[in-house]
Design a protein around this motif. Structure first.
Motif, mmCIF file in Angstrom:
data_model
loop_
_atom_site.group_PDB
_atom_site.id
_atom_site.type_symbol
_atom_site.label_atom_id
_atom_site.label_comp_id
_atom_site.label_asym_id
_atom_site.label_seq_id
_atom_site.Cartn_x
_atom_site.Cartn_y
_atom_site.Cartn_z
ATOM 1 N N LEU A 1 0.804 -1.226 0.000
ATOM 2 C CA LEU A 1 0.000 0.000 0.000
ATOM 3 C C LEU A 1 0.832 1.268 0.000
ATOM 4 C CD1 LEU A 1 -2.597 -1.020 2.766
ATOM 5 C CD2 LEU A 1 -2.812 -1.319 0.275
ATOM 6 N N LEU A 2 2.131 1.124 0.265
ATOM 7 C CA LEU A 2 2.973 2.298 0.517
ATOM 8 C C LEU A 2 3.641 2.843 -0.736
ATOM 9 C CD1 LEU A 2 4.764 1.151 3.802
ATOM 10 C CD2 LEU A 2 2.805 2.698 3.583
ATOM 11 N N GLN A 3 3.689 4.162 -0.800
ATOM 12 C CA GLN A 3 4.475 4.858 -1.807
ATOM 13 C C GLN A 3 5.862 5.173 -1.258
ATOM 14 O OE1 GLN A 3 3.456 5.679 -4.999
ATOM 15 N NE2 GLN A 3 5.555 6.368 -5.382
ATOM 16 N N ASP A 4 5.904 5.601 0.020
ATOM 17 C CA ASP A 4 7.179 5.981 0.628
ATOM 18 C C ASP A 4 7.014 6.098 2.139
ATOM 19 O OD1 ASP A 4 9.835 6.649 0.760
ATOM 20 O OD2 ASP A 4 9.653 8.562 -0.286
ATOM 21 N N CYS A 5 8.149 5.959 2.852
ATOM 22 C CA CYS A 5 8.222 6.239 4.290
ATOM 23 C C CYS A 5 9.403 7.173 4.485
ATOM 24 C CB CYS A 5 8.440 4.962 5.095
ATOM 25 S SG CYS A 5 7.028 3.841 5.129
ATOM 26 N N ILE A 6 9.141 8.373 4.963
ATOM 27 C CA ILE A 6 10.178 9.403 5.029
ATOM 28 C C ILE A 6 10.505 9.701 6.488
ATOM 29 C CG2 ILE A 6 10.807 11.744 4.328
ATOM 30 C CD1 ILE A 6 8.493 11.458 2.210
ATOM 31 N N VAL A 7 11.760 9.461 6.861
ATOM 32 C CA VAL A 7 12.218 9.674 8.227
ATOM 33 C C VAL A 7 12.767 11.086 8.380
ATOM 34 C CG1 VAL A 7 13.889 8.954 9.983
ATOM 35 C CG2 VAL A 7 12.736 7.235 8.572
ATOM 36 N N LEU B 1 23.508 13.432 3.877
ATOM 37 C CA LEU B 1 23.230 12.815 5.165
ATOM 38 C C LEU B 1 23.168 13.882 6.259
ATOM 39 C CD1 LEU B 1 25.771 9.826 5.023
ATOM 40 C CD2 LEU B 1 23.484 9.982 4.017
ATOM 41 N N TYR B 2 22.065 13.897 6.990
ATOM 42 C CA TYR B 2 21.974 14.771 8.158
ATOM 43 C C TYR B 2 22.538 14.000 9.352
ATOM 44 C CZ TYR B 2 19.306 18.379 5.785
ATOM 45 O OH TYR B 2 18.923 19.394 4.938
ATOM 46 N N LEU B 3 23.669 14.470 9.856
ATOM 47 C CA LEU B 3 24.403 13.746 10.878
ATOM 48 C C LEU B 3 24.267 14.413 12.242
ATOM 49 C CD1 LEU B 3 27.701 13.143 8.863
ATOM 50 C CD2 LEU B 3 25.740 11.610 9.080
ATOM 51 N N GLY B 4 23.999 13.610 13.239
ATOM 52 C CA GLY B 4 23.982 14.084 14.624
ATOM 53 C C GLY B 4 25.243 13.651 15.327
ATOM 54 N N GLY B 5 25.685 14.441 16.319
ATOM 55 C CA GLY B 5 26.855 14.051 17.094
ATOM 56 C C GLY B 5 28.021 15.007 17.004
ATOM 57 N N LEU B 6 27.817 16.173 16.366
ATOM 58 C CA LEU B 6 28.906 17.144 16.274
ATOM 59 C C LEU B 6 29.218 17.704 17.658
ATOM 60 C CD1 LEU B 6 30.793 18.833 14.397
ATOM 61 C CD2 LEU B 6 28.984 20.563 14.356
ATOM 62 N N ASP B 7 30.490 17.747 17.999
ATOM 63 C CA ASP B 7 30.910 18.298 19.284
ATOM 64 C C ASP B 7 30.393 19.732 19.425
ATOM 65 O OD1 ASP B 7 32.790 19.743 21.205
ATOM 66 O OD2 ASP B 7 33.538 17.698 21.374
ATOM 67 N N PHE C 1 18.698 11.287 8.943
ATOM 68 C CA PHE C 1 17.884 11.124 7.746
ATOM 69 C C PHE C 1 18.652 11.665 6.548
ATOM 70 C CE2 PHE C 1 16.753 15.278 9.399
ATOM 71 C CZ PHE C 1 16.540 16.092 8.295
ATOM 72 N N ILE C 2 18.100 11.439 5.375
ATOM 73 C CA ILE C 2 18.744 11.836 4.123
ATOM 74 C C ILE C 2 17.814 12.790 3.395
ATOM 75 C CG2 ILE C 2 19.734 11.008 1.943
ATOM 76 C CD1 ILE C 2 20.115 8.275 3.332
ATOM 77 N N GLY C 3 18.330 13.953 2.997
ATOM 78 C CA GLY C 3 17.458 14.929 2.353
ATOM 79 C C GLY C 3 18.221 16.115 1.819
ATOM 80 N N PHE C 4 17.497 17.189 1.518
ATOM 81 C CA PHE C 4 18.053 18.414 0.924
ATOM 82 C C PHE C 4 18.506 18.129 -0.506
ATOM 83 C CE2 PHE C 4 22.102 20.969 0.374
ATOM 84 C CZ PHE C 4 21.459 22.098 -0.124
ATOM 85 N N LEU C 5 19.483 17.253 -0.647
ATOM 86 C CA LEU C 5 19.928 16.745 -1.942
ATOM 87 C C LEU C 5 19.979 15.220 -1.847
ATOM 88 C CD1 LEU C 5 22.977 19.127 -2.564
ATOM 89 C CD2 LEU C 5 20.835 19.168 -3.851
ATOM 90 N N PRO C 6 19.813 14.487 -2.950
ATOM 91 C CA PRO C 6 19.959 13.031 -2.892
ATOM 92 C C PRO C 6 21.336 12.648 -2.366
ATOM 93 C CG PRO C 6 18.990 13.700 -4.983
ATOM 94 C CD PRO C 6 19.434 14.960 -4.299
ATOM 95 N N GLY C 7 21.360 11.875 -1.295
ATOM 96 C CA GLY C 7 22.627 11.457 -0.721
ATOM 97 C C GLY C 7 23.191 12.384 0.337
#
Length: 243
Positions: free
Chosen positions: A45-51, A141-147, A133-139
């Motif tokens: 039933l799904l088209q997409d799941c966006i995190v 990566l929004y990364l968490g953990g920056l000091d 998550f992945i967004g803005f541009l294909p590929g």
């Protein structure tokens, strides 16, 4: 399992599910597990799941005729036990050259933080980052953990051109520009690794929940690695990680 999750109609074919509005790995894991449950049960039933950082958007192929019924179904599904669920995750090692010809904003970041250029590099490469998550541009990566000591406001005037592979810091985040593009983050280095290859079965090698660690290389190593990648003689180093 977290509480206080909200469900909202998001157009005729989608539902927006939101958690507490903060960047948190416990919340991220909860989102991923719920996404996997939904994908397994409603795959056809799904088209997409966006995190997102604290959200999950479920997009269906057809319009939802009864939002309340679907919401009740999802709420019940969320509470079901999933102790037998195992998410395969990897930690990826990304080589980065921080020479000033690549990291043209490195001195600006160093001045803002009060560190030397080398201290910025050392701190940036010591941490292990989580792909939220992945967004803005294909590929991208929004990364968490920056000091926190490396946090720096985004540029007031974005650059019109960030080279592909630029490793940058913006606000409380770090990331890699997967292709030439405009951008307002501060570039501190560059990687020859491609983060988006359309011809591959999985165009982006990383996925939500994976880890990223940046490793410093010099200009000569960058050139050699760039040539190896061009000739198909390089394979990214990764290791399996567990929850």
């Amino acid at each position: 399992m977290t509480k206080n999750i909200t469900y909202k109609a998001f157009g005729p074919c989608a539902i927006l599910i939101e958690w507490e509005p903060k960047i948190d790995e416990v919340i991220l894991q909860d989102i991923i597990q719920f996404k996997d449950k939904i994908s397994a049960v409603e795959q056809d039933l799904l088209q997409d799941c966006i995190v997102g950082y604290h959200s999950l958007t479920i997009v269906y192929k057809e319009s939802l005729l009864n939002f309340s019924k679907k919401k009740a179904f999802l709420k019940t599904l969320y509470t079901q036990n999933n102790d037998d669920t195992f998410n395969i995750k990897y930690q990826w090692e990304i080589p980065v050259c921080y020479d000033l010809q690549f990291g043209f904003d490195l001195a600006t970041v160093a001045k803002h933080t009060g560190y030397s250029n080398q201290q910025v590099i050392d701190i940036h490469t010591q941490n292990i980052y989580t792909v939220y998550f992945i967004g803005f541009l294909p590929g991208f990566l929004y990364l968490g953990g920056l000091d926190p000591t490396l946090h720096i406001p985004r540029k007031e005037t974005p650059n019109l051109h960030k080279p592909k592979g630029s490793v940058a810091i913006g606000g409380s985040q770090t990331g890699v520009y997967p292709q030439d593009s405009p951008g307002g983050w501060h570039v501190i280095g560059q990687t020859p690794i491609s983060f988006f290859t359309p011809k591959n079965t999985s165009p982006c090698f990383a996925k939500t929940g994976d880890k990223i660690q940046f490793t410093p290389i010099n200009e000569k190593e960058f050139s050699i690695l760039q040539n190896d990648i061009k000739n198909g003689n390089h394979k990214l180093f990764k290791k399996l990680i567990h929850d």
